[in-house]
Write a protein that holds these residues in place. Structure first.
Motif, mmCIF file in Angstrom:
data_model
loop_
_atom_site.group_PDB
_atom_site.id
_atom_site.type_symbol
_atom_site.label_atom_id
_atom_site.label_comp_id
_atom_site.label_asym_id
_atom_site.label_seq_id
_atom_site.Cartn_x
_atom_site.Cartn_y
_atom_site.Cartn_z
ATOM 1 N N LEU A 1 41.650 45.208 45.226
ATOM 2 C CA LEU A 1 41.583 43.948 45.970
ATOM 3 C C LEU A 1 40.198 43.315 45.810
ATOM 4 C CD1 LEU A 1 42.813 43.424 49.644
ATOM 5 C CD2 LEU A 1 40.629 42.514 48.868
ATOM 6 N N TYR A 2 39.156 44.132 46.010
ATOM 7 C CA TYR A 2 37.812 43.578 45.955
ATOM 8 C C TYR A 2 37.321 43.361 44.532
ATOM 9 C CZ TYR A 2 36.940 43.308 50.896
ATOM 10 O OH TYR A 2 36.981 42.925 52.214
ATOM 11 N N LEU A 3 37.905 44.076 43.575
ATOM 12 C CA LEU A 3 37.635 43.729 42.181
ATOM 13 C C LEU A 3 38.196 42.342 41.879
ATOM 14 C CD1 LEU A 3 38.303 47.052 40.220
ATOM 15 C CD2 LEU A 3 36.136 45.807 40.376
ATOM 16 N N GLY A 4 39.368 42.073 42.457
ATOM 17 C CA GLY A 4 39.938 40.733 42.326
ATOM 18 C C GLY A 4 39.028 39.694 42.940
ATOM 19 N N LEU A 5 38.483 40.004 44.118
ATOM 20 C CA LEU A 5 37.545 39.097 44.782
ATOM 21 C C LEU A 5 36.283 38.927 43.934
ATOM 22 C CD1 LEU A 5 36.598 39.310 48.572
ATOM 23 C CD2 LEU A 5 34.989 38.544 46.832
ATOM 24 N N THR A 6 35.783 40.052 43.386
ATOM 25 C CA THR A 6 34.565 40.020 42.571
ATOM 26 C C THR A 6 34.718 39.089 41.372
ATOM 27 O OG1 THR A 6 33.997 42.293 43.188
ATOM 28 C CG2 THR A 6 32.951 41.410 41.208
#
Length: 387
Positions: A338-343
């Motif tokens: 999820l946070y890789l997507g955000l990154t």
């Protein structure tokens, strides 16, 4: 009564960590002006937070399959609390990056164990319902936390938003100590840490499902990150007024997430993800095309919030059951993706927005969300269990 208190405690924790993540978007113009930097450099604070979360989550997550999850939650939220207060003290962009990194590591230890606790404590339709209720804390953080933070920022400056975040985190930590039950050690073997990774790697469809989450979040955050900047620049609103626009999105997403479990139970996770993914593509394009009219912007934000709430709840409910014996590991990787997507969403958006405007990031978001739909359709062709 114990279950109700537990749900309330978990909800509060998700609410405050969500508020800390989402509040950055409407504050970017103020941070840009205060530190005399570009909007891309200001947006890098989101990337730093997300990257530390994405890298920390897979490392910390398996600990929840070996140690007491309540203890890990306490440590995680304390680290997050320190990071929030330090952000309030930041006097230059580089220290702000470091403090956002600390907060990201705290969240990386906290949230995966929340989803794992829910998956372990509840099952069946009850799991769908509770997952939707607790996840709605993220939505409420947009509807209440973001406007509260931007109001504090308007009264004083953007630092006040993080003082407020730290104070609420302190309250949530107190509630956590009282209402969340102690979770017994799942596996005390020293090899359990690495075994958790092995189980996940060999789980049918696990990586495929996590990839769907990554692509979905890339699409969503590539447009959400610059939503506050777009609204401020296009409609000439101040920081406080921009925060109020987020109320429409947050309340709609809260309603959808709260009842997301009910929809997932009736439609099935796969159908819910596909349907709401297709609608997300349409509403993102509508938001990008009709961008000069405030009423249309708010309308498409509400519609996007509804379908995102239903779709993400369905996807998370499916992923939490991929490897039941290693839920902390699974949900840590879910959070990481999820946070890789955000990154990458905020990073690519930081390149696209200054050059091609809001319609550019809107097209990127629509393409990513469409890809998530295609991947969801493909997962059913590798049949070993049902999405």
């Amino acid at each position: 009564m114990q279950e109700v208190l537990m749900i309330i405690g978990l909800f509060l924790i998700v609410f405050i960590t969500g508020a800390d993540s989402f509040i950055i978007s409407p504050l970017l113009p103020a941070i840009e002006n205060d530190f005399s930097i570009s909007i891309g450099s200001a947006a890098l604070s989101i990337t730093v937070y997300a990257l530390c979360y994405a890298l920390g989550s897979p490392i910390f997550g398996p600990l929840g399959d070996r140690f007491n999850r309540k203890s890990l939650l306490k440590i995680g939220i304390l680290v997050f609390l320190v990071g929030s207060f330090l952000c309030a003290l930041a006097n230059n962009i580089y220290s702000f990056y470091v403090f956002r990194a600390i907060a990201g590591l705290g969240a990386a230890l906290t949230l995966p164990n929340i989803w794992a606790i829910i998956g372990s404590y509840f099952n069946g339709k009850r799991l769908n319902t509770v997952m939707g209720i607790v996840m709605s804390g993220l939505s409420l953080s947009i509807a209440v936390g973001v406007p509260l933070g931007t109001t504090l920022s308007q009264i004083s400056d953007w630092h006040m938003a993080f003082w407020g975040s730290g104070l609420i985190t302190l309250i949530a930590f107190t509630v956590l100590l009282v209402v969340v039950p102690s979770m017994p050690v799942v596996n005390t073997k020293s090899s359990a840490y690495f075994t958790s990774f092995k189980h996940l790697a060999h789980a049918p469809k696990a990586i495929h499902a996590l990839l769907i989450n990554f692509v979905w979040m890339f699409g969503f955050y590539s447009i959400y990150t610059f939503l506050g900047t777009f609204i401020t620049q296009t409609f000439h609103l101040n920081t406080g007024q921009t925060g109020y626009v987020f109320i429409a999105y947050g309340l709609s997403n809260f309603v959808a997430s709260f009842f997301g479990g009910w929809v997932t139970t009736r439609l099935g996770a796969k159908k819910s993800v596909i349907l709401n993914g297709i609608l997300s593509v349409a509403f993102v394009l509508g938001l990008s095309i009709f961008q000069q009219t405030l009423i249309f912007t708010i309308l498409f934000l509400i519609l996007l919030a509804l379908v995102q709430g239903f779709g993400v709840t369905a996807l998370t409910t499916y992923i939490v059951n991929i490897v039941p014996k290693n839920r902390s590991t699974v949900m840590s990787f879910n959070s990481s993706f999820l946070y890789l997507g955000l990154t990458f969403g905020s990073m690519i958006g930081g390149f696209v927005y200054p050059r091609y405007g809001f319609i550019g990031v809107g097209i990127c978001a629509a393409v990513a969300l469409a890809l998530a739909v295609v991947l969801t359709q493909q997962i059913s062709k590798k049949r070993t269990d049902e999405l």
